[in-house]
Design a protein around this motif. Structure first.
Motif, mmCIF file in Angstrom:
data_model
loop_
_atom_site.group_PDB
_atom_site.id
_atom_site.type_symbol
_atom_site.label_atom_id
_atom_site.label_comp_id
_atom_site.label_asym_id
_atom_site.label_seq_id
_atom_site.Cartn_x
_atom_site.Cartn_y
_atom_site.Cartn_z
ATOM 1 N N GLU A 2 0.833 -1.205 0.000
ATOM 2 C CA GLU A 2 0.000 0.000 0.000
ATOM 3 C C GLU A 2 0.870 1.258 0.000
ATOM 4 O OE1 GLU A 2 -3.975 -1.595 2.373
ATOM 5 O OE2 GLU A 2 -2.236 -0.877 3.503
ATOM 6 N N ALA A 3 1.936 1.242 0.781
ATOM 7 C CA ALA A 3 2.835 2.400 0.825
ATOM 8 C C ALA A 3 3.467 2.644 -0.540
ATOM 9 C CB ALA A 3 3.913 2.183 1.881
ATOM 10 N N PHE A 4 3.878 1.561 -1.199
ATOM 11 C CA PHE A 4 4.490 1.676 -2.530
ATOM 12 C C PHE A 4 3.490 2.254 -3.532
ATOM 13 C CE2 PHE A 4 4.939 -0.475 -6.693
ATOM 14 C CZ PHE A 4 6.143 0.096 -7.111
ATOM 15 N N GLY A 15 4.280 -10.233 -12.662
ATOM 16 C CA GLY A 15 5.161 -11.237 -12.084
ATOM 17 C C GLY A 15 4.845 -11.470 -10.623
ATOM 18 N N SER A 16 5.124 -12.657 -10.157
ATOM 19 C CA SER A 16 4.801 -13.015 -8.775
ATOM 20 C C SER A 16 5.568 -12.178 -7.772
ATOM 21 C CB SER A 16 5.108 -14.500 -8.544
ATOM 22 O OG SER A 16 6.496 -14.762 -8.768
ATOM 23 N N ALA A 17 6.719 -11.617 -8.185
ATOM 24 C CA ALA A 17 7.563 -10.893 -7.237
ATOM 25 C C ALA A 17 6.913 -9.627 -6.708
ATOM 26 C CB ALA A 17 8.905 -10.555 -7.886
ATOM 27 N N TYR A 18 5.973 -9.072 -7.446
ATOM 28 C CA TYR A 18 5.349 -7.819 -6.983
ATOM 29 C C TYR A 18 3.825 -7.881 -7.068
ATOM 30 C CZ TYR A 18 4.619 -6.524 -11.917
ATOM 31 O OH TYR A 18 4.202 -6.494 -13.229
ATOM 32 N N MET A 19 3.283 -9.079 -7.111
ATOM 33 C CA MET A 19 1.861 -9.242 -7.385
ATOM 34 C C MET A 19 0.974 -8.640 -6.294
ATOM 35 S SD MET A 19 -0.045 -12.643 -8.803
ATOM 36 C CE MET A 19 0.945 -12.644 -10.297
ATOM 37 N N HIS A 26 0.765 -5.114 -7.315
ATOM 38 C CA HIS A 26 0.098 -5.087 -8.612
ATOM 39 C C HIS A 26 -1.415 -5.207 -8.453
ATOM 40 C CE1 HIS A 26 -1.386 -7.222 -12.294
ATOM 41 N NE2 HIS A 26 -0.592 -6.374 -12.917
ATOM 42 N N ASP A 27 -1.848 -6.002 -7.502
ATOM 43 C CA ASP A 27 -3.277 -6.219 -7.246
ATOM 44 C C ASP A 27 -3.997 -4.924 -6.872
ATOM 45 O OD1 ASP A 27 -5.599 -7.992 -6.723
ATOM 46 O OD2 ASP A 27 -5.275 -7.379 -4.648
ATOM 47 N N LEU A 28 -3.259 -3.946 -6.349
ATOM 48 C CA LEU A 28 -3.856 -2.688 -5.899
ATOM 49 C C LEU A 28 -3.934 -1.626 -6.990
ATOM 50 C CD1 LEU A 28 -1.975 -2.352 -2.470
ATOM 51 C CD2 LEU A 28 -4.237 -3.351 -2.885
ATOM 52 N N PHE A 29 -3.260 -1.841 -8.118
ATOM 53 C CA PHE A 29 -3.201 -0.803 -9.152
ATOM 54 C C PHE A 29 -4.583 -0.298 -9.580
ATOM 55 C CE2 PHE A 29 1.261 -1.697 -11.163
ATOM 56 C CZ PHE A 29 1.854 -1.318 -9.970
ATOM 57 N N PRO A 30 -5.539 -1.180 -9.917
ATOM 58 C CA PRO A 30 -6.839 -0.661 -10.377
ATOM 59 C C PRO A 30 -7.540 0.204 -9.331
ATOM 60 C CG PRO A 30 -6.615 -2.986 -10.923
ATOM 61 C CD PRO A 30 -5.477 -2.653 -9.993
ATOM 62 N N LEU A 31 -7.471 -0.197 -8.068
ATOM 63 C CA LEU A 31 -8.123 0.581 -7.009
ATOM 64 C C LEU A 31 -7.457 1.937 -6.808
ATOM 65 C CD1 LEU A 31 -8.713 -2.242 -4.370
ATOM 66 C CD2 LEU A 31 -10.402 -1.207 -5.903
ATOM 67 N N ALA A 32 -6.172 2.026 -7.174
ATOM 68 C CA ALA A 32 -5.440 3.279 -7.033
ATOM 69 C C ALA A 32 -5.554 4.158 -8.281
ATOM 70 C CB ALA A 32 -3.969 2.981 -6.750
#
Length: 581
Positions: free
Chosen positions: A18-20, A37-41, A44-50
């Motif tokens: 969330e901070a990122f 990629g799994s390393a930052y998923m 990544h999951d938060l992108f649309p909400l942001a």
């Protein structure tokens, strides 16, 4: 969406992901290019909400090129992200191109987990050393609690130092809970430079018999066009564009002379050859912008040079300078203009110089027209095709060019009226640059047509991104110069290796049909009178379009005569081969 883009203030208890993501929001990021990629998923999951659009690409190198094009077209950050290891290493070529283009690209490079670092685990490599010479700043997030702080600093440095930065984040640091504050961007304005240097520059220009201004890339990035124009008009000074920065001064202006460098304007070269004082505004005066062309050793040997640049390291690096000004191109141009007017007074228009510029441009246009070759059955002469594209291109269009012979020749035909319209691979000169860069530019400036000029060799490196454009509904246009050859290298083989063609002949499919198979729009052009209408059709379609432009194999002058020597062969079998035995 308003709630999603809300900026949090004060210390918050959040997850590192969330901070990122909230740091991206605070920096105004709305688009990110990459491959999931799994390393930052978790982030990544938060992108649309942001309110962040994730543009999934076919290859990570192209994602970074897209970020570069986005940054160059908008003046804002371009952001790319990839899986740790092979995904991140695929960024390298494109980040190097962004470095030489002075693009504020932020490369987010998730890394293998902190507890397994050094054990040689899956997709592990050291990700900082490989970018160390092609970024302005790098950071390794050494604690989840610092993820917002260090990410924010990377954005700050990328914009204000004009170049790519890297944020390296161990993949396990996206998880947990931290207490942090989301950093806010803050502007840092550059000044005009040393006041004494400004006065000396104005004095030199006031006394000059034939001043010439070189408008570099810094004019566009600083938004200095109005200040440059006022200064040039006050001096009645010809303005030449530095190499591959054809968009730094309006081509229609009576003082415009065109670009220097490989396949540039002979008018620009012949005018700057007369200069007794040269003002290089926002230019590092790179070697390729000063090397002889068309048999003209045009750089004025005895001219006194005033160089203005935001990077003090490039001042006097390539050419010795009389006055060096470490400052912002916009502020410095305004200060020099103000000093000229207040101390040296108003100046009448130099009508003789205006006439000289007009005559030089007319002579160059006549010469350019004479260089056109003959069309062949089903194939168009490259120069004729470039001239037709120039006629049909809308004034507000953006163009990205790849490296290669025909793309290089296009430098003679590319004229622009506004900055941030022309994107080339610059000094890095990598193939596969133009199309993804045009895609990124289109995402950043969707209201403007975005066109890539690509050779058929380089097209093989980026054609997969047609899938990206179709999937993401990005109506970028690729004009593929289909002449069945790696033209730049074939030119060298003709000139230096007795036309022994090894690895330079290509057998191509019809790339327009390939584009159609991918779900895009494709147009095949085989006649000169089809060229302009094809480009207009592509723009009007508002679809991802590939124009397969069939060209003859006519080639322009080689790129680097200075880099070749006649080959020598000492062993008998090689000597006989070279002699044609």
């Amino acid at each position: 969406m308003t709630e999603a883009r809300r900026v949090y203030t004060g210390r918050q208890r959040v997850t590192p992901s969330e901070a990122f993501v909230e740091t991206l929001v605070a920096q105004g990021v709305t688009d990110v290019f990459g491959i999931v990629g799994s390393a930052y998923m978790d982030a990544h999951d938060l992108f649309p909400l942001a309110g962040i659009r994730f543009i999934s690409t076919a290859h990570e190198q192209n994602a970074a090129h897209m970020a570069d094009g986005y940054a160059r077209a908008t003046g804002r950050h371009g952001v790319c992200i990839a899986q740790n290891g092979p995904g991140v290493t695929n960024f390298v070529t494109a980040i190097a191109a962004a470095y030489w283009a002075h693009s504020p690209v932020v490369a987010i490079t998730p890394e293998s987990g902190s507890l397994t670092a050094g054990l040689g685990g899956f997709q592990e490599t050291e990700q900082l050393p490989i970018f160390s010479k092609i970024t302005k700043w790098q950071t390794h997030v050494n604690s989840p609690s610092r993820i917002a702080e260090l990410t924010g600093r990377a954005f700050h440095y990328a914009l204000h130092e004009r170049g790519p930065t890297q944020v390296n984040i161990p993949r396990d640091y996206f998880y947990g809970e931290i207490e942090t504050e989301i950093p806010r961007p803050f502007p840092v304005q550059r000044g005009a430079g040393d006041s004494a240097a400004i006065k000396r520059a104005a004095k030199l220009l006031a006394a000059a018999k034939f001043p010439v201004i070189v408008a570099g890339g810094g004019v566009g990035s600083a938004g200095a066009l109005a200040e440059l124009t006022a200064l040039a008009e006050h001096l009645t000074a010809p303005v030449v564009n530095s190499y591959l920065h054809n968009d730094t001064f309006p081509a229609s202006h009576e003082l415009a002379a065109g670009p220097l460098g490989y396949q540039g304007s002979q008018a620009a070269m012949k005018l700057i050859a007369q200069a007794d004082v040269v003002l290089a505004l926002g230019s590092r005066l790179g070697p390729f912008g000063t090397l002889p062309q068309y048999g003209l050793d045009y750089w004025p040997k005895n001219a006194r040079i005033i160089q203005v640049d935001a990077d003090f390291r490039v001042i006097g690096l390539v050419k010795p300078v009389e006055v060096g000004i470490h400052g912002d191109a916009k502020a410095a141009a305004a200060a020099i203009y103000g000093e000229l007017r207040s101390v040296h007074g108003e100046r009448p228009r130099n009508e003789a110089r205006i006439a000289a510029i007009r005559a030089a441009r007319a002579a160059w246009q006549q010469e350019l027209d004479s260089l056109r070759g003959a069309n062949e059955a089903g194939r168009v002469d490259p120069r004729r095709a470039l001239a037709e594209l120039a006629k049909a291109r809308p004034k507000n269009a953006m163009v990205a060019t790849d490296i290669g012979n025909v793309c290089s020749v296009s430098n003679s035909y590319l004229q622009f009226e506004e900055p941030n319209s022309f994107f080339a691979a610059m000094a890095f000169g990598n193939c596969g640059y133009a199309y993804p860069t045009a895609i990124g530019a289109k995402v950043g400036r969707p209201e403007r047509p975005s066109i890539a000029y690509v050779g058929d060799g380089a097209w093989g490196m980026s054609l997969a991104e047609v899938l990206t454009c179709v999937r993401e509904n990005i109506p970028a246009i690729a004009v593929v110069f289909d002449n069945g050859q790696w033209g730049a290298e074939k030119r060298n083989q003709i000139d230096y290796f007795d036309s022994r063609f090894l690895g330079t002949d290509l057998a191509n499919p019809n790339f327009a049909e390939v584009a159609k198979a991918m779900g895009g729009h494709g147009i095949t052009v085989e006649h000169e009178d089809q060229v302009g209408s094809a480009l207009q059709e592509a723009i009007a379609s508002n679809r991802p379009t590939v124009i397969n432009l069939r060209l003859t194999q006519a080639l322009g002058d080689p790129f680097r005569r200075d880099a070749f020597k006649p080959p020598r062969r000492l062993l008998d079998k090689y000597a006989a081969y070279s002699a044609g035995a």
